[in-house]
Each structure stands twice: as C-alpha cells, then as structure tokens.
Design an enzyme around this catalytic site. Structure first.
Site, PDB file in Angstrom:
ATOM      1  N   GLU A 185      -2.290   1.585   1.468  1.00 31.88           N
ATOM      2  CA  GLU A 185      -3.305   2.753   1.268  1.00 31.88           C
ATOM      3  C   GLU A 185      -2.650   3.987   0.990  1.00 31.88           C
ATOM      4  OE1 GLU A 185      -6.045   2.739   4.268  1.00 31.88           O
ATOM      5  OE2 GLU A 185      -5.697   0.510   5.015  1.00 31.88           O
ATOM      6  N   SER A 220      -1.178   2.686  -7.623  1.00 33.25           N
ATOM      7  CA  SER A 220      -1.226   4.070  -7.476  1.00 33.25           C
ATOM      8  C   SER A 220      -2.446   4.701  -8.096  1.00 33.25           C
ATOM      9  CB  SER A 220       0.256   4.887  -7.414  1.00 33.25           C
ATOM     10  OG  SER A 220       1.121   4.333  -6.436  1.00 33.25           O
ATOM     11  N   GLN A 277      26.082  10.038  24.727  1.00 32.53           N
ATOM     12  CA  GLN A 277      25.289  11.167  24.210  1.00 32.53           C
ATOM     13  C   GLN A 277      24.896  10.817  22.675  1.00 32.53           C
ATOM     14  OE1 GLN A 277      27.031  14.804  25.061  1.00 32.53           O
ATOM     15  NE2 GLN A 277      26.254  15.014  26.990  1.00 32.53           N
ATOM     16  N   PHE A 308      -2.919  -7.947  -4.137  1.00 34.79           N
ATOM     17  CA  PHE A 308      -2.428  -7.726  -2.831  1.00 34.79           C
ATOM     18  C   PHE A 308      -3.685  -7.489  -1.996  1.00 34.79           C
ATOM     19  CE2 PHE A 308       1.399  -5.357  -4.847  1.00 34.79           C
ATOM     20  CZ  PHE A 308       1.936  -6.460  -5.332  1.00 34.79           C
ATOM     21  N   ILE A 309      -4.439  -8.497  -1.893  1.00 37.33           N
ATOM     22  CA  ILE A 309      -5.950  -8.231  -0.959  1.00 37.33           C
ATOM     23  C   ILE A 309      -5.380  -8.590   0.129  1.00 37.33           C
ATOM     24  CG2 ILE A 309      -8.440  -8.279  -0.856  1.00 37.33           C
ATOM     25  CD1 ILE A 309      -7.055  -6.604  -3.340  1.00 37.33           C
ATOM     26  N   PHE A 355     -10.994  -5.559   1.002  1.00 38.74           N
ATOM     27  CA  PHE A 355     -11.449  -4.569   0.205  1.00 38.74           C
ATOM     28  C   PHE A 355     -10.531  -4.608  -1.096  1.00 38.74           C
ATOM     29  CE2 PHE A 355      -9.729   0.148  -0.707  1.00 38.74           C
ATOM     30  CZ  PHE A 355     -10.737   0.672  -0.799  1.00 38.74           C
ATOM     31  N   THR A 410      -6.984  -2.378  -5.657  1.00 39.07           N
ATOM     32  CA  THR A 410      -5.704  -2.651  -6.572  1.00 39.07           C
ATOM     33  C   THR A 410      -5.619  -3.632  -7.381  1.00 39.07           C
ATOM     34  OG1 THR A 410      -4.426  -1.821  -4.584  1.00 39.07           O
ATOM     35  CG2 THR A 410      -3.210  -2.906  -6.243  1.00 39.07           C
ATOM     36  N   GLU A 411      -5.251  -3.599  -8.595  1.00 40.71           N
ATOM     37  CA  GLU A 411      -5.331  -4.702  -9.677  1.00 40.71           C
ATOM     38  C   GLU A 411      -3.541  -4.728 -10.218  1.00 40.71           C
ATOM     39  OE1 GLU A 411      -7.938  -3.175 -12.642  1.00 40.71           O
ATOM     40  OE2 GLU A 411      -9.678  -3.520 -11.445  1.00 40.71           O
ATOM     41  N   ALA A 424      -3.154  -1.690 -11.928  1.00 39.50           N
ATOM     42  CA  ALA A 424      -3.483  -0.407 -11.241  1.00 39.50           C
ATOM     43  C   ALA A 424      -3.501  -0.379  -9.954  1.00 39.50           C
ATOM     44  CB  ALA A 424      -5.015  -0.239 -11.581  1.00 39.50           C
TER      45      ALA A 424
HETATM   46  C1  LIG Z   1       0.759  -5.719   2.578  1.00 38.96           C
HETATM   47  C2  LIG Z   1       0.075  -5.060   1.717  1.00 38.96           C
HETATM   48  C3  LIG Z   1      -1.340  -5.018   1.755  1.00 38.96           C
HETATM   49  C4  LIG Z   1      -2.530  -4.345   0.811  1.00 38.96           C
HETATM   50  N1  LIG Z   1      -3.530  -4.439   0.928  1.00 38.96           N
HETATM   51  C5  LIG Z   1      -4.597  -4.202   0.009  1.00 38.96           C
HETATM   52  C6  LIG Z   1      -5.832  -4.227   0.114  1.00 38.96           C
HETATM   53  O1  LIG Z   1      -6.320  -4.627   1.027  1.00 38.96           O
HETATM   54  N2  LIG Z   1      -6.463  -3.879  -0.847  1.00 38.96           N
HETATM   55  C7  LIG Z   1      -6.215  -3.268  -2.096  1.00 38.96           C
HETATM   56  O2  LIG Z   1      -6.778  -2.762  -2.663  1.00 38.96           O
HETATM   57  N3  LIG Z   1      -4.707  -3.122  -2.208  1.00 38.96           N
HETATM   58  C8  LIG Z   1      -3.822  -3.422  -1.098  1.00 38.96           C
HETATM   59  N4  LIG Z   1      -2.526  -3.221  -1.356  1.00 38.96           N
HETATM   60  C9  LIG Z   1      -2.076  -2.720  -2.304  1.00 38.96           C
HETATM   61  C10 LIG Z   1      -1.252  -1.131  -2.083  1.00 38.96           C
HETATM   62  O3  LIG Z   1      -2.533  -0.358  -1.640  1.00 38.96           O
HETATM   63  C11 LIG Z   1      -0.529  -0.773  -3.427  1.00 38.96           C
HETATM   64  O4  LIG Z   1       0.622  -1.591  -3.059  1.00 38.96           O
HETATM   65  C12 LIG Z   1       0.036   0.652  -3.404  1.00 38.96           C
HETATM   66  O5  LIG Z   1      -1.350   1.405  -3.427  1.00 38.96           O
HETATM   67  C13 LIG Z   1       0.911   0.940  -4.341  1.00 38.96           C
HETATM   68  O6  LIG Z   1       0.385   0.342  -5.556  1.00 38.96           O
HETATM   69  P1  LIG Z   1       1.570  -0.487  -6.437  1.00 38.96           P
HETATM   70  O7  LIG Z   1       1.978  -1.591  -5.520  1.00 38.96           O
HETATM   71  O8  LIG Z   1       0.965  -0.739  -7.547  1.00 38.96           O
HETATM   72  O9  LIG Z   1       2.672   0.543  -6.703  1.00 38.96           O
HETATM   73  P2  LIG Z   1       2.829   1.473  -8.100  1.00 38.96           P
HETATM   74  O10 LIG Z   1       1.707   2.222  -8.092  1.00 38.96           O
HETATM   75  O11 LIG Z   1       3.474   0.617  -9.282  1.00 38.96           O
HETATM   76  O12 LIG Z   1       4.126   2.558  -7.724  1.00 38.96           O
HETATM   77  C14 LIG Z   1       5.614   2.040  -7.754  1.00 38.96           C
HETATM   78  C15 LIG Z   1       6.269   3.230  -7.416  1.00 38.96           C
HETATM   79  O13 LIG Z   1       5.959   4.309  -8.195  1.00 38.96           O
HETATM   80  C16 LIG Z   1       5.542   5.485  -7.298  1.00 38.96           C
HETATM   81  N5  LIG Z   1       4.524   6.352  -8.172  1.00 38.96           N
HETATM   82  C17 LIG Z   1       3.542   5.712  -8.595  1.00 38.96           C
HETATM   83  N6  LIG Z   1       2.708   6.753  -9.297  1.00 38.96           N
HETATM   84  C18 LIG Z   1       3.304   7.979  -8.776  1.00 38.96           C
HETATM   85  C19 LIG Z   1       3.411   9.382  -9.165  1.00 38.96           C
HETATM   86  N7  LIG Z   1       1.951   9.728  -9.897  1.00 38.96           N
HETATM   87  N8  LIG Z   1       4.103  10.327  -8.750  1.00 38.96           N
HETATM   88  C20 LIG Z   1       5.151   9.774  -8.105  1.00 38.96           C
HETATM   89  N9  LIG Z   1       5.687   8.480  -7.921  1.00 38.96           N
HETATM   90  C21 LIG Z   1       4.712   7.635  -8.028  1.00 38.96           C
HETATM   91  C22 LIG Z   1       5.069   4.746  -6.287  1.00 38.96           C
HETATM   92  O14 LIG Z   1       5.246   5.714  -4.917  1.00 38.96           O
HETATM   93  C23 LIG Z   1       6.063   3.627  -6.175  1.00 38.96           C
HETATM   94  O15 LIG Z   1       7.209   4.152  -5.344  1.00 38.96           O
HETATM   95  C24 LIG Z   1      -1.745  -3.593  -0.445  1.00 38.96           C
HETATM   96  C25 LIG Z   1      -0.293  -3.766  -0.548  1.00 38.96           C
HETATM   97  C26 LIG Z   1       0.496  -4.610   0.531  1.00 38.96           C
HETATM   98  C27 LIG Z   1       2.069  -4.564   0.247  1.00 38.96           C
END
Ligand SMILES: Cc1cc2nc3c(=O)[nH]c(=O)nc-3n(C[C@H](O)[C@H](O)[C@H](O)COP(=O)(O)OP(=O)(O)OC[C@H]3O[C@@H](n4cnc5c(N)ncnc54)[C@H](O)[C@@H]3O)c2cc1C
Length: 393
Positions: A374, A137, A290, A166-167, A128, A131-132, A135
């Site tokens: 997720e 969160s 305890q 991170f796919i 799936f 993520t980019e 892009a």
């Molecule tokens: C092992 C693994 C497997 C994965 N598998 C997949 C996959 O199969 N397909 C896929 O598409 N993606 C996948 N991902 C990607 C994953 O979903 C993203 O890493 C995740 O959604 C976070 O995005 P980011 O890493 O870019 O963090 P960022 O969005 O850069 O976030 C950095 C920090 O900022 C915080 N933050 C961001 N926006 C806000 C906000 N509005 N308010 C408060 N805090 C915020 C976040 O909580 C985080 O602490 C995977 C990631 C990992 C590590």
C-alpha cells in the site's frame, strides 16, 4: 469460546462489539496461531466464526448487509485483531479494505447492490489489482489494456489484457477490481477500474508466492488474457476515473495498515514485558536491568506516538476531510515504528526471540511487509513532502 453473531452494530453498541472481538482474539485466534504457522491454512471453523462476527462487512453500509462502522471504529477493530497472527486478517482484510472500498465509494447503485452484500457476508472475496510486473510504486505507468469491443454475443464491453502482480487473496477471490488503461490518455488519466468476476474466460490466477510472513494468506499473479467483461463492469460507469478511485481507496487502506501495526506493536511489547519479568539472569529478572527497560520504554513510546497519529487521521477521515498527507504520515511512522519495536522486543527475549516456539519470531517476520505494501516508506515520504510543499506554494 463461541463468538456471538453480531448482524448490525450501531455507535452505542460498538464498545460491546469491540469487547466481543477482543475476547475472540484472546480465546480463539491467539491459541490457534501455532496451527496457522505450521499448516499455512486458516482453520475453516475460525474463518467461519470471523465471517459470522461480521468482520467482512465492517466498512460496508448496513443497506448492503455490512456494519457501517466509521473509519475510527474500524481502525480500533483492526488494532485489536492485529494482536493475533497477521495471516488471520486475510479472511476479512481485502473485503473491508482495498477490495470493496473503491466499489463502495465510486460504484453505481447496480454494482453495489450486486456485490456488496456478498462481500459483507464473506461469501465472496474481493481482490484489488493495481500492481504489475513493471508498475509497482509507479502505479500510473501500468500497461494492462481494456479495449472496447463486442463480446461473444455481440454485446458492448471491454477486453482486458495484462498481468497483475502480488495480488492479495487472488487464490480465493471471486471478484477482482482491475485497474486498466482504457483510453488514449497518458498516465493516471487513462486508467479505469473494472469489476471482473473470477469465472470470466481468460482470467488466470498464478500459484501462491512463497513469502517471509503472513502464513495463511496468499498473494498471486493474476493474468487477463483477452478477458471480456460487459460495459456495466466499468466501475462507476465512467472511464478515466480508475486511478483516482484507487488512490482514494489507498487513503483508508494505509490507515488500516497503520492500525494493524499498532496491534502488532502491542502484542510484541506484551510478549517482551512478560518474558522480561519472568526470565532471570545474574540473580534477578532481566526486566530489572535498565538497558532492557530502555528497549521496552522506546517501544512503548513508538506505540503511543503511532497510536495518536493513526486515530487523528481516522477522525479527520470521518469528518470528510482530505487525509492523503495525514494517512501517509500515519502509515509511514507506524510501519517504521513497528520495525523498530519488533526488533527491540525480539532482543528482549535473547535467543528465545529467534526461536519459532516464541511468538516474537513470527511477529518479526509478519511486520516487515508493512513498510512495503500500500505504498513503500519511500513513497510515503514523497507523498508527505509533495503535500507539505504544495501548502507553501
Ligand atoms: C504481501 C503483499 C501484498 C500485496 N498486495 C497487493 C494487492 O492486493 N494489490 C496490489 O495491487 N498490489 C499489492 N502488493 C504490491 C505492493 O503494493 C507493491 O509491492 C508496492 O507498492 C511496491 O512496489 P514494487 O514491489 O514494484 O517495488 P518498486 O516500485 O520496484 O520499488 C523498489 C524500491 O524502489 C523504491 N522506489 C521506487 N520508486 C521510488 C521513488 N520515486 N523514490 C524513492 N524510492 C523509490 C521503493 O521504495 C523500493 O524500495 C502487495 C505486495 C506484497 C508484498
């Protein structure tokens, strides 16, 4: 133990199937955890047994060769399977979850018939791609493009350009569900989903990332360098629906992550309780202190509370109710609870908890990502608060 192949499971025989999977976890997966950690490779025979058990098709309808389980049933299996090392989940996790759910929910009949049977058997692995690099969160800001245009033979289709990060399972996937911007509409409305076979010219998979836990499973970049797919690769045949499909896929995906957290918590508590009963200090079992009991009691309470939340949300999903808020609550609470439980249970083992010969060291590392993928805990908080406040408007 030789796993019994279960080609189809109806509601009545589900408890038998759960028992079979329970034995498989205890007799096949847990004894091979050390090998998984040391080699970083899921033993081929173990992966084959998991496919034979039907684990790749838990959620897929029996018409397409799956077991057609309800989400509540599926969550119970995820819970049991997650008592073993998380790396094993990569055999079936993306096929039953984010890799196939969008296709099952919104695919055309032809798309389902083409891919779901091979996903259910595990012959084909699905990834799936949302993520980019820029892009995460803020997934709706993704920039991968899908430009409409003819292919090499003049057929109508789309040319995909962009990079996904991170796919999960990209190294072994045969099919990528790719969210890409297909129209001029801004934000989520301009995003469509495409079913892209790995062999499509212009698809490139990067090398597996080195990571903290989940040894045996890989995540990689996937680059689409003008990869052309025919028009019938557009999921559901409708542009602009990709983001909605992705979000619906994530509701059940987040509940699966939460159920995985339950299994990991259970295993951590079991390991800690057993150790505390046999380890003696000051002339008595450390379980008699305890302060050690408090570590176990707080962990058991976290597990029990998370369990209620996960199955409440699962039952609501099975009735067809809207569960975005409840799924976010379950994922948020269960993944944070797992962090606390893994930390406390490691503490119960003292120095042994920090040593790789004991499972707590691995459980502690495997646990961390549940608060990130997720949707991070912060994003879960935003989803919950947004839905809560909406109900007061
Ligand atoms: C092992 C693994 C497997 C994965 N598998 C997949 C996959 O199969 N397909 C896929 O598409 N993606 C996948 N991902 C990607 C994953 O979903 C993203 O890493 C995740 O959604 C976070 O995005 P980011 O890493 O870019 O963090 P960022 O969005 O850069 O976030 C950095 C920090 O900022 C915080 N933050 C961001 N926006 C806000 C906000 N509005 N308010 C408060 N805090 C915020 C976040 O909580 C985080 O602490 C995977 C990631 C990992 C590590």
């Amino acid at each position: 133990m030789q796993p019994v192949p279960v080609p189809h499971v109806d509601a009545e025989s589900f408890q038998d199937f759960l028992g079979t999977v329970r034995r498989f976890v205890d007799e096949v997966l847990i004894p091979r955890e050390r090998e998984l950690e040391e080699t970083g490779v899921i033993p081929a025979a173990v992966a084959a047994s998991m496919r034979e058990l039907g684990l790749c098709g838990l959620s897929i309808h029996p018409d397409y060769g799956g077991l057609g389980l309800s989400l509540s049933q599926e969550l119970a299996l995820h819970e049991v399977l997650s008592e073993a090392a998380q790396g094993f989940r990569y055999v079936y996790g993306s096929n039953v979850g984010i890799g196939s759910r969008g296709l099952a929910l919104d695919g055309t009949e032809a798309q389902k018939a083409r891919y779901l049977p091979r996903l259910a058997s595990g012959e084909l692995v699905a990834s799936f791609c949302l993520t980019e690099p820029e892009a995460g969160s803020d997934a709706a800001s993704l920039i991968t493009r899908a430009e409409r245009g003819p292919g090499p033979d003049g057929d109508d289709g789309y040319r995909l350009t962009g990079t996904k990060r991170f796919i999960t399972n990209a190294d072994v996937a045969g099919l990528f569900t790719v969210m890409a911007r297909s129209g001029g509409a801004p934000g989520a409305r301009g995003i469509s989903a495409f079913l892209v076979p790995r062999e499509t010219p212009g698809v490139r998979v990067g090398k597996p990332e080195r990571k903290l836990g989940h040894r045996g499973g890989n995540v990689c970049d996937v680059t689409f360098d003008g990869a052309w797919v025919p028009a019938d690769a557009l999921l559901g045949g409708v542009e602009g629906k990709g983001f909605a499909t992705a979000m619906r896929t994530l509701d059940s995906g987040r509940l699966s992550v939460a159920a995985n957290c339950l299994g990991q918590m259970r295993r951590a508590i079991d390991e800690a309780a057993r150790y505390a009963l046999q380890r003696r200090q000051f002339g008595q079992a450390v379980a008699d202190f305890q302060l050690v009991q408090a570590l176990l009691a707080d962990s058991e309470t976290d597990w029990a509370a998370a369990r209620s939340l996960v199955y409440d949300a699962g039952r609501a999903y099975d009735t067809g109710a809207e569960v975005q808020r409840l799924a976010a609550c379950a994922k948020y609470f269960a993944s944070e609870a797992l962090g606390r439980v893994a930390d406390r249970c490691l503490q119960v083992l003292g120095g042994a908890g920090y040593i790789a010969d004991y499972p707590l060291e691995r459980i502690f590392r495997d646990a961390r990502v549940a608060r990130i993928y997720e949707g991070t805990s912060q994003i879960m908080q935003l989803v919950i608060a947004r839905q809560l406040l909406k109900s007061y408007e």
